[in-house]
Design a protein around this motif. Structure first.
Motif, PDB file in Angstrom:
ATOM      1  N   ASN A 655       0.826  -1.044   0.050  1.00 41.11           N
ATOM      2  CA  ASN A 655       0.011   0.125   0.041  1.00 41.11           C
ATOM      3  C   ASN A 655       0.821   1.275   0.172  1.00 41.11           C
ATOM      4  N   PRO A 656       1.639   1.574  -0.910  1.00 44.83           N
ATOM      5  CA  PRO A 656       2.697   2.417  -1.019  1.00 44.83           C
ATOM      6  C   PRO A 656       1.955   3.885  -1.205  1.00 44.83           C
ATOM      7  N   LEU A 657       2.666   4.843  -0.579  1.00 43.89           N
ATOM      8  CA  LEU A 657       2.468   6.348  -0.783  1.00 43.89           C
ATOM      9  C   LEU A 657       2.561   6.599  -2.075  1.00 43.89           C
ATOM     10  N   PRO A 658       1.644   7.544  -2.791  1.00 46.53           N
ATOM     11  CA  PRO A 658       1.856   8.034  -3.982  1.00 46.53           C
ATOM     12  C   PRO A 658       3.071   9.208  -3.928  1.00 46.53           C
ATOM     13  N   GLY A 659       3.537   9.528  -5.121  1.00 48.68           N
ATOM     14  CA  GLY A 659       4.515  10.565  -5.076  1.00 48.68           C
ATOM     15  C   GLY A 659       5.958  10.057  -5.620  1.00 48.68           C
ATOM     16  N   GLN A 660       6.932  11.006  -5.208  1.00 53.01           N
ATOM     17  CA  GLN A 660       8.265  10.529  -6.003  1.00 53.01           C
ATOM     18  C   GLN A 660       9.190   9.940  -4.845  1.00 53.01           C
ATOM     19  N   ASN A 678       7.887  -2.284 -10.340  1.00 53.00           N
ATOM     20  CA  ASN A 678       6.690  -2.731 -10.585  1.00 53.00           C
ATOM     21  C   ASN A 678       5.632  -2.157  -9.792  1.00 53.00           C
ATOM     22  N   TYR A 679       4.341  -1.636 -10.328  1.00 53.55           N
ATOM     23  CA  TYR A 679       3.475  -1.640  -9.457  1.00 53.55           C
ATOM     24  C   TYR A 679       2.443  -2.714  -9.675  1.00 53.55           C
ATOM     25  N   ILE A 680       1.939  -3.294  -8.744  1.00 53.80           N
ATOM     26  CA  ILE A 680       1.079  -4.365  -8.815  1.00 53.80           C
ATOM     27  C   ILE A 680      -0.272  -4.188  -8.001  1.00 53.80           C
ATOM     28  N   ASP A 681      -1.466  -4.753  -8.603  1.00 55.88           N
ATOM     29  CA  ASP A 681      -2.384  -4.849  -7.781  1.00 55.88           C
ATOM     30  C   ASP A 681      -3.229  -6.048  -8.768  1.00 55.88           C
ATOM     31  N   ASP A 682      -4.286  -6.451  -8.177  1.00 52.07           N
ATOM     32  CA  ASP A 682      -5.076  -7.585  -8.714  1.00 52.07           C
ATOM     33  C   ASP A 682      -5.508  -7.332 -10.190  1.00 52.07           C
ATOM     34  N   ALA A 683      -5.528  -6.117 -10.673  1.00 51.55           N
ATOM     35  CA  ALA A 683      -6.281  -6.199 -12.137  1.00 51.55           C
ATOM     36  C   ALA A 683      -4.987  -5.448 -12.725  1.00 51.55           C
ATOM     37  N   TYR A 706       5.335   7.804  -8.817  1.00 51.42           N
ATOM     38  CA  TYR A 706       4.421   6.816  -8.720  1.00 51.42           C
ATOM     39  C   TYR A 706       3.108   7.429  -8.613  1.00 51.42           C
ATOM     40  N   GLN A 707       2.053   7.453  -9.362  1.00 53.70           N
ATOM     41  CA  GLN A 707       0.795   7.970  -9.301  1.00 53.70           C
ATOM     42  C   GLN A 707      -0.266   7.104  -9.969  1.00 53.70           C
ATOM     43  N   ASP A 708      -1.161   6.765  -9.188  1.00 53.09           N
ATOM     44  CA  ASP A 708      -2.245   5.778  -9.613  1.00 53.09           C
ATOM     45  C   ASP A 708      -1.443   4.683  -9.981  1.00 53.09           C
ATOM     46  N   GLU A 709      -1.535   4.094 -11.092  1.00 57.39           N
ATOM     47  CA  GLU A 709      -1.135   2.920 -11.575  1.00 57.39           C
ATOM     48  C   GLU A 709       0.325   2.967 -12.505  1.00 57.39           C
ATOM     49  N   THR A 710       0.730   4.198 -12.633  1.00 54.34           N
ATOM     50  CA  THR A 710       1.805   4.520 -13.408  1.00 54.34           C
ATOM     51  C   THR A 710       3.147   4.689 -12.479  1.00 54.34           C
TER      52      THR A 710
END
Length: 822
Positions: A655-660, A678-683, A706-710
């Protein structure tokens, strides 16, 4: 009259007990907690008229098969325990209380009806008898009579039971017509099968199984727990069927049972220690402690662990974790479980343990119990989502290095891919080679041992094992001859059904389309259209928990079962917590724990030659301490694998914080490196890669947005300095090392101290290796000499043992050489 007997109890130990031999107690007598008082099989203990037998707090009375305590007129039995030191009246076969009093080790176990009863008796006098039990645990009585009961009174007698447990007996109490008074308050009164269906009436709760009141009096039975939250069953004259202890009012007397308790008041006198065994990827090695621990990333077992603690278990006293190296064969892990159980028994003084297992952990437990070496020391065994017959999902991993679509599966794949590359394989068909060459046997040991492959042009499944990757591990433990060993253990099988019919049940296969570029993939057939965009990829889904199909674990071996609809392979661990607690303790949980789910992961992998440290947007750090040799773990819910040369280096943030984020690199050799985020979630799974060149001692800095899924990686231009993050958002500036630079070392004196410590630790390792080699050699010999196993099965069990012995001997030689050089 009492006789002192010496009882032999295996392994060279002798224990003394006072045996009461069908004798008469003719004077007031007090039995204390200093001795175990034993009535042998078939014996009768007579308490003379007017005599009082008192059992003090902590006293233990063990009664043999068909033995009886007779209270003659005007005599009394007074048992006054305490909360911490209850009086125990139990079976001679009950080794959990007072040890192995019959000296037969694990050959016999206690059962309801082992001993006969405590009763008023008129042969010498018909005066009233008094029984007064407070803080007493009375178990396993009520044998021989059809209407069995461990207590039966007549002759104008009186009964008082308070703060006690009448549990696991055959029947409960018989109060004949002349009984004067009976009071039972604040006690647990229940047996395993009070309301077992009758042959002629499946809804009838037998009056003979509970308290039978043959008087015309009204008795106070309020404030008790009757084995069910709905209270007792009324068995006669009216019928009010429930699962609770039956009350029968045969001649008009009343049993005033309201108000009643809806859950047990008193727990078992002594909780069996519980060992929690996780599944594959449920154990992680923590380099900062040098120990394995339960899943620190997805927290799969966190809620269950809290529920067990809230129910009276204490960590490292009655509650133990068994994290393990899940990359090794379950055969080896089962041996380690055997050692863990022995350690727990020695620590707690218990003769048996309870096992709570999840997923592959259940197969580890089965391997231990079903094969040679089992010490008959497991009382209860709970399976949670255990793939008893494997899971087709394992075929995708073993044959094609393909994993599932959910967060758990993606993390699994990324870790294995990194390990494969670190060992010189590519991360495609090289991963399949890695599984085989490095004996990642659990993947193979999770393959199904039933029909699940279908040729793409056929409607029929192929017959296992022809044309299948064979799972000899499951074939052995599912052999009826081995399965029969589970009859010694009380089992609860918990299964989950996600309800979405998206669990892989069968695979439609054809020839490999990857054979030219990746010849090691899909040896037994590639899923039909697996690499096509618009198809079902040859995967035929059905009922299951999204990992294990119901066909694999439903109705296992005739064991009792609890099912959870709407639960997945991971979530069922939390959802089953109340069932698990009640199964182990007999008590409903007062609270239910449900922590916030881990829905997102941020994962960093470094392909050498460099180590790294991650600095989160709030300044907290994770990774190698670049100014020294330590490890920094400041980010909550994070994991860092360490930077040892033999370790694939990665970090995971839940559950990472968004940002730099900033990623600092330290070269540990010269050459090209690759950092993958890598960003990972179920979808979703997104990836950012940065490649560069580094030399030993050089430091470089990257930034990750890192922001949203990017996720995006880029290099930071720091000039002559880079910023090394400090805890809590602080920072310090440090000069960049030159190519030949190195961190400043400690003093020579300190180095000598560290060297001494290092060599001493090596010597300790050598001793430990020697002991483990000897232990494995002895166990290997026992397998070789065992006649109850087919030759092929014996070879299968021996192979990982022999491989492990070879590895340990090589390691011992290496460590010994270090000491010789010193």
């Amino acid at each position: 009259m009492f006789f002192l007997f010496t009882v032999f109890i295996g392994a060279g130990f002798f224990v003394c007990f006072d045996f009461a031999r069908a004798e008469v107690i003719s004077v007031d007598t007090v039995w204390g907690a200093d001795k175990v008082h034993v009535l042998p099989d078939g014996a009768i203990l007579e308490v003379d008229p007017g005599v009082k037998l008192t059992l003090e707090a902590g006293a233990i009375l063990k009664l043999g098969w068909n033995s009886v305590v007779r209270l003659h007129g005007s005599s009394s039995l007074i048992a006054l325990g305490t909360v911490d030191n209850p009086v125990a009246i139990t079976s001679l076969r009950d080794d959990s209380v007072g040890g192995d009093a019959n000296g037969d080790g694990p050959l016999t176990t206690p059962q309801p009806g082992d001993w006969r009863l405590i009763t008023s008796y008129s042969a010498k006098s018909r005066g009233p008898v008094t029984i007064d039990l407070d803080h007493v645990i009375l178990s396993y009585g009520g044998g021989t009579y059809t209407a069995g009961s461990p207590i039966m009174l007549d002759q104008g007698s009186s009964l008082r039971i308070t703060n006690s447990q009448l549990i696991n007996n055959k029947g409960a109490i018989i109060l004949l017509s002349s009984v004067k008074s009976a009071v039972i308050n604040n006690s647990d009164i229940w047996n395993p099968d009070f309301c077992a269906p009758q042959d002629d009436n499946p809804d009838y709760c037998g009056m003979w199984d509970g308290i039978k009141n043959y008087t015309s009096n009204s008795f106070d039975f309020s404030g008790n727990y009757w084995g069910d939250s709905d209270g007792p069953s009324i068995a006669f004259p009216a019928t009010n069927h429930s699962q609770g202890t039956p009350l029968a009012e045969v001649r008009g007397g009343k049993s005033v049972y309201e108000p009643f308790k809806t859950k047990p008041i008193w727990r078992k006198q002594k909780l069996d220690p519980v060992i929690l065994i996780p599944g594959i990827l449920g154990s992680w090695y923590r380099p900062t402690t040098g120990k394995w621990e339960l899943d620190p990333i997805l927290n799969t077992y966190h809620d269950l662990w809290q529920a067990l603690e809230a129910s009276g278990y204490e960590e490292d006293k009655t509650l133990f974790a068994f994290p393990y190296q899940w990359r090794q064969s379950n055969v080896l892990t089962a041996l380690e479980l055997k050692e863990k159980i022995a350690e727990v028994k020695a620590l707690t003084g218990s003769t048996k343990v309870d096992l709570v297992t999840h997923s592959m952990g259940g197969l580890v437990a089965r391997q231990y119990i079903e094969t040679p070496g089992y010490a008959s020391d497991v009382d209860q065994l709970i399976f949670i989502a255990t793939p008893h017959h494997g899971a087709p999902k394992a075929y995708l991993m073993w044959e094609g290095a393909e994993f599932g679509p959910v967060l758990y599966d993606k993390m699994f794949k990324y870790i294995f891919s990194l390990e494969a590359v670190e060992h010189g394989y590519d991360d495609r068909d090289g991963l399949v080679k890695y599984f085989r060459d490095f004996s990642i046997n659990p993947v193979k040991e999770l393959l199904p041992d039933y029909d699940y492959l279908r040729p793409k042009d056929s409607s029929e499944l192929l017959d296992y094992p022809e044309a299948y990757p064979v799972n000899q591990f499951l074939e052995i433990i599912n052999d009826p001859a081995f399965l029969s060993k589970l009859s010694e253990v009380e089992i609860l099988n918990i299964v989950a059904d996600s309800g979405n019919n998206e669990t892989l049940n069968a695979i439609r296969i054809g020839s490999s389309t990857q054979s030219v570029m990746y010849p090691d993939l899909w040896e037994h057939g590639e899923p039909d259209g697996f690499y096509d965009w618009f198809s079902d990829h040859g995967l035929e889904n059905g009922a299951g928990d999204d990992t294990v199909p119901l066909v694999s674990n439903n109705s296992f071996n005739g064991s009792r079962q609890e099912s959870f609809f709407g639960a997945t392979h991971q979530s069922v661990v939390t959802k089953a917590q109340k069932v698990v607690v009640k199964e182990l303790t007999g008590s409903e949980s007062e609270v239910e724990f449900s922590s916030s789910p881990i829905e997102k992961l941020l994962m960093f992998r470094i392909f050498s030659p460099a180590d790294f440290q991650v600095i989160a947007p709030d300044g907290r750090r994770l990774g190698r301490d670049l100014s020294g040799e330590g490890i920094i773990e400041e980010i909550p819910g994070s994991y860092y694998s360490g930077f040892a040369s033999s370790t694939a280096e990665y970090a995971i943030i839940a559950n990472p914080l968004p940002g730099q984020y900033q990623v600092e690199l330290l070269g540990k050799g010269e050459g090209a490196y690759r950092l993958v985020a890598n960003y990972i979630d179920d979808a979703t799974s997104t990836e950012a890669v940065y490649s560069g060149i580094i030399t030993a001692g050089d430091k470089q800095a990257l930034k990750l947005s890192y922001q949203d899924e990017t996720v995006e990686l880029s290099k930071v231009d720091t000039g002559n300095n880079i910023v090394i993050g400090g805890g809590g958002g602080g920072a310090i500036t440090e000069d960049v090392f030159g190519s030949g630079g190195a961190p400043t070392s400690s003093s020579t004196a300190d180095l000598l101290t560290e060297a001494d410590y290092y060599y001493n630790s090596i010597k300790q390792e050598i001793v430990g290796l020697q002991e483990r080699i000897k232990w494995l050699e002895d166990y290997t010999l026992s397998i070789e000499l065992y006649n109850g196993i087919k030759t092929d099965d014996k070879i299968f069990l021996l192979d990982p043992l022999v491989a492990e012995l070879s590895r340990l001997r090589d390691l011992l030689q290496e460590k010994t050489l270090i000491i010789k050089i010193e």
